[in-house]
Motif scaffolding. Structure first.
Motif, PDB file in Angstrom:
ATOM      1  N   VAL A  58      -9.562 -28.844  27.232  1.00  0.00           N
ATOM      2  CA  VAL A  58      -8.160 -27.728  27.102  1.00  0.00           C
ATOM      3  C   VAL A  58      -8.317 -26.214  27.946  1.00  0.00           C
ATOM      4  N   GLY A  59      -7.274 -26.243  28.448  1.00  0.00           N
ATOM      5  CA  GLY A  59      -7.584 -24.724  29.055  1.00  0.00           C
ATOM      6  C   GLY A  59      -5.777 -23.936  28.999  1.00  0.00           C
ATOM      7  N   TRP A  60      -5.541 -23.008  29.815  1.00  0.00           N
ATOM      8  CA  TRP A  60      -4.380 -22.454  30.102  1.00  0.00           C
ATOM      9  C   TRP A  60      -4.079 -22.353  30.994  1.00  0.00           C
ATOM     10  N   LYS A  61      -2.018 -22.691  31.078  1.00  0.00           N
ATOM     11  CA  LYS A  61      -1.749 -24.020  31.694  1.00  0.00           C
ATOM     12  C   LYS A  61      -0.705 -22.703  32.199  1.00  0.00           C
ATOM     13  N   PRO A  62       0.056 -22.744  33.128  1.00  0.00           N
ATOM     14  CA  PRO A  62       0.685 -22.037  33.957  1.00  0.00           C
ATOM     15  C   PRO A  62       2.030 -22.190  33.343  1.00  0.00           C
ATOM     16  N   PRO A  63       3.307 -21.279  33.753  1.00  0.00           N
ATOM     17  CA  PRO A  63       4.695 -22.026  33.073  1.00  0.00           C
ATOM     18  C   PRO A  63       5.231 -22.229  34.290  1.00  0.00           C
ATOM     19  N   SER A  64       6.432 -23.046  33.881  1.00  0.00           N
ATOM     20  CA  SER A  64       6.739 -23.881  34.937  1.00  0.00           C
ATOM     21  C   SER A  64       8.354 -22.055  36.134  1.00  0.00           C
ATOM     22  N   SER A 112      -2.594  -9.849  11.728  1.00  0.00           N
ATOM     23  CA  SER A 112      -2.934  -9.082  12.485  1.00  0.00           C
ATOM     24  C   SER A 112      -2.300 -10.324  14.390  1.00  0.00           C
ATOM     25  N   GLU A 113      -2.455 -11.192  13.710  1.00  0.00           N
ATOM     26  CA  GLU A 113      -2.091 -12.687  14.713  1.00  0.00           C
ATOM     27  C   GLU A 113       0.203 -12.443  14.472  1.00  0.00           C
ATOM     28  N   LEU A 114       0.463 -11.805  13.245  1.00  0.00           N
ATOM     29  CA  LEU A 114       2.172 -11.365  13.380  1.00  0.00           C
ATOM     30  C   LEU A 114       1.633 -10.340  14.022  1.00  0.00           C
ATOM     31  N   TRP A 115       1.073  -8.823  14.149  1.00  0.00           N
ATOM     32  CA  TRP A 115       1.686  -8.190  15.039  1.00  0.00           C
ATOM     33  C   TRP A 115       1.059  -8.233  16.768  1.00  0.00           C
ATOM     34  N   ALA A 116       0.082  -9.366  17.200  1.00  0.00           N
ATOM     35  CA  ALA A 116       0.416 -10.160  18.400  1.00  0.00           C
ATOM     36  C   ALA A 116       1.772  -9.450  18.781  1.00  0.00           C
ATOM     37  N   ILE A 117       2.594 -10.836  18.034  1.00  0.00           N
ATOM     38  CA  ILE A 117       3.468 -11.719  18.382  1.00  0.00           C
ATOM     39  C   ILE A 117       4.676 -10.347  19.072  1.00  0.00           C
ATOM     40  N   PHE A 118       4.835 -10.146  17.820  1.00  0.00           N
ATOM     41  CA  PHE A 118       5.794  -8.994  17.263  1.00  0.00           C
ATOM     42  C   PHE A 118       5.674  -6.863  18.851  1.00  0.00           C
ATOM     43  N   HIS A 119       4.402  -7.346  19.017  1.00  0.00           N
ATOM     44  CA  HIS A 119       4.436  -5.843  19.907  1.00  0.00           C
ATOM     45  C   HIS A 119       3.993  -7.102  21.405  1.00  0.00           C
ATOM     46  N   GLY A 120       3.793  -8.294  21.634  1.00  0.00           N
ATOM     47  CA  GLY A 120       4.138  -9.362  22.963  1.00  0.00           C
ATOM     48  C   GLY A 120       5.656  -9.536  23.231  1.00  0.00           C
ATOM     49  N   LEU A 121       6.393  -9.839  21.663  1.00  0.00           N
ATOM     50  CA  LEU A 121       7.530  -9.541  22.031  1.00  0.00           C
ATOM     51  C   LEU A 121       8.414  -9.050  22.787  1.00  0.00           C
ATOM     52  N   LYS A 122       8.296  -7.748  21.636  1.00  0.00           N
ATOM     53  CA  LYS A 122       9.012  -6.272  22.554  1.00  0.00           C
ATOM     54  C   LYS A 122       8.083  -5.626  23.970  1.00  0.00           C
ATOM     55  N   MET A 123       6.773  -6.145  24.727  1.00  0.00           N
ATOM     56  CA  MET A 123       6.566  -5.451  25.655  1.00  0.00           C
ATOM     57  C   MET A 123       7.212  -7.158  26.781  1.00  0.00           C
ATOM     58  N   ALA A 124       7.597  -8.506  26.445  1.00  0.00           N
ATOM     59  CA  ALA A 124       8.183  -9.069  27.109  1.00  0.00           C
ATOM     60  C   ALA A 124       9.585  -8.496  27.608  1.00  0.00           C
ATOM     61  N   TRP A 125      10.211  -8.267  26.478  1.00  0.00           N
ATOM     62  CA  TRP A 125      11.914  -7.818  26.465  1.00  0.00           C
ATOM     63  C   TRP A 125      12.088  -6.920  27.252  1.00  0.00           C
ATOM     64  N   ARG A 126      10.701  -6.066  26.888  1.00  0.00           N
ATOM     65  CA  ARG A 126      11.008  -4.111  28.349  1.00  0.00           C
ATOM     66  C   ARG A 126      10.661  -4.996  29.551  1.00  0.00           C
ATOM     67  N   HIS A 127      10.156  -5.820  29.650  1.00  0.00           N
ATOM     68  CA  HIS A 127       9.801  -6.644  31.207  1.00  0.00           C
ATOM     69  C   HIS A 127      10.930  -7.689  31.585  1.00  0.00           C
ATOM     70  N   ASP A 128      11.773  -7.826  30.833  1.00  0.00           N
ATOM     71  CA  ASP A 128      13.022  -8.264  31.510  1.00  0.00           C
ATOM     72  C   ASP A 128      12.947  -9.767  31.431  1.00  0.00           C
ATOM     73  N   CYS A 129      11.817 -10.436  30.894  1.00  0.00           N
ATOM     74  CA  CYS A 129      11.301 -12.344  30.378  1.00  0.00           C
ATOM     75  C   CYS A 129      12.488 -12.557  29.950  1.00  0.00           C
ATOM     76  N   ARG A 130      13.470 -13.570  30.395  1.00  0.00           N
ATOM     77  CA  ARG A 130      14.588 -13.673  29.565  1.00  0.00           C
ATOM     78  C   ARG A 130      14.112 -15.003  28.889  1.00  0.00           C
ATOM     79  N   THR A 131      13.541 -15.672  30.012  1.00  0.00           N
ATOM     80  CA  THR A 131      12.812 -17.069  29.547  1.00  0.00           C
ATOM     81  C   THR A 131      11.469 -17.484  28.996  1.00  0.00           C
ATOM     82  N   LEU A 132      10.579 -17.089  28.232  1.00  0.00           N
ATOM     83  CA  LEU A 132       9.784 -16.942  27.705  1.00  0.00           C
ATOM     84  C   LEU A 132       8.559 -17.973  26.615  1.00  0.00           C
ATOM     85  N   ILE A 133       7.936 -18.464  26.882  1.00  0.00           N
ATOM     86  CA  ILE A 133       6.957 -19.101  26.180  1.00  0.00           C
ATOM     87  C   ILE A 133       5.969 -17.874  25.626  1.00  0.00           C
ATOM     88  N   VAL A 134       5.797 -18.188  24.314  1.00  0.00           N
ATOM     89  CA  VAL A 134       5.196 -17.901  23.587  1.00  0.00           C
ATOM     90  C   VAL A 134       3.634 -18.358  22.425  1.00  0.00           C
TER      91      VAL A 134
END
Length: 235
Positions: A58-64, A112-134
């Protein structure tokens, strides 16, 4: 039943519930506790017979190309009750786009896991990420986001806020990963416990994370014993 009158007595929160509503609230909290108790965990994995498990890498895999990956995690201190959340954005080459740590006060680990998803989505939107894997290593958090929660659910407001973010004009895939594939977010979540309340964006990664980021970019993997699901390619 005990918490409801205490909220009014000590916090000035007047939530007088009828008997049916109070019973419904108790039922929802009991169901949440039951889900958390039965959620997969390393301890439960060790309780299963090794004969039923297989070893996978198991390891981190980059997005397409054209996609961005957001890894998130939450942490809660068993001693102090202080909780934190974290996340980071990376592109197809594994490069750091942005990250965050957030002090979220005192709450449960799943909150805290839900807060991480919430804040992460807000950050991704601010950075104009419009195709996103969470990616998150909390299956229960994914289940809570995807299930329709009752208005009396203890995390109803946070869950509705997450769903509003997901309903924006973008493509978001919410995916479960094992902790070995979420190591950077896991490190950040523990680091977040020393931060004051609020969200703190990280334009560059902390120096201590550079080796972990490099390992991920180079495709490092780690052995993990899992119970394969029906139809799994590992069977």
């Amino acid at each position: 039943m005990w918490k409801n009158p205490n909220d009014g007595a000590f916090h000035g929160v007047n939530k007088t519930l009828s008997a049916p509503s109070l019973l419904q609230a108790v039922k929802i909290r009991a169901e949440l506790g039951w889900k958390a108790w039965n959620a997969p965990s390393p301890l439960m994995g060790r309780m299963n017979s090794p004969r039923n498990r297989i070893e996978v890498q198991v390891g981190w895999k980059p997005p397409s190309v054209g996609w961005t990956k957001l890894n998130v995690d939450g942490a809660a201190s068993a001693n102090s009750g202080i909780a934190g959340a974290s996340g980071l954005l990376r592109g197809a080459d594994g490069s750091w786009i942005s990250g965050f740590v957030a002090g979220v006060g005192s709450c449960s680990a799943i909150c805290s896991e839900l807060w991480a998803i919430f804040h992460g989505l807000k950050m991704a939107w601010r950075h104009d990420c419009r195709t996103l894997i969470v990616e998150t290593d909390s299956q229960l958090a994914i289940q809570l986001v995807k299930d329709r929660s009752h208005p009396l659910h203890p995390y109803a407001a946070l869950l509705m806020a997450i769903r509003r973010l997901l309903a924006q004009d973008w493509i978001v895939n919410l995916v479960h990963v094992y902790r070995e594939g979420n190591r950077v977010a896991d490190w950040l979540s523990k680091h977040s416990l020393v931060y004051p309340y609020g969200t703190h964006e990280l334009e560059t990664p902390p120096h201590e994370l550079l080796q972990l980021l490099q390992d991920d970019a180079e495709g490092a993997t780690f052995a993990r014993l899992i119970i394969p699901s029906p139809g799994s390619p590992h069977l």
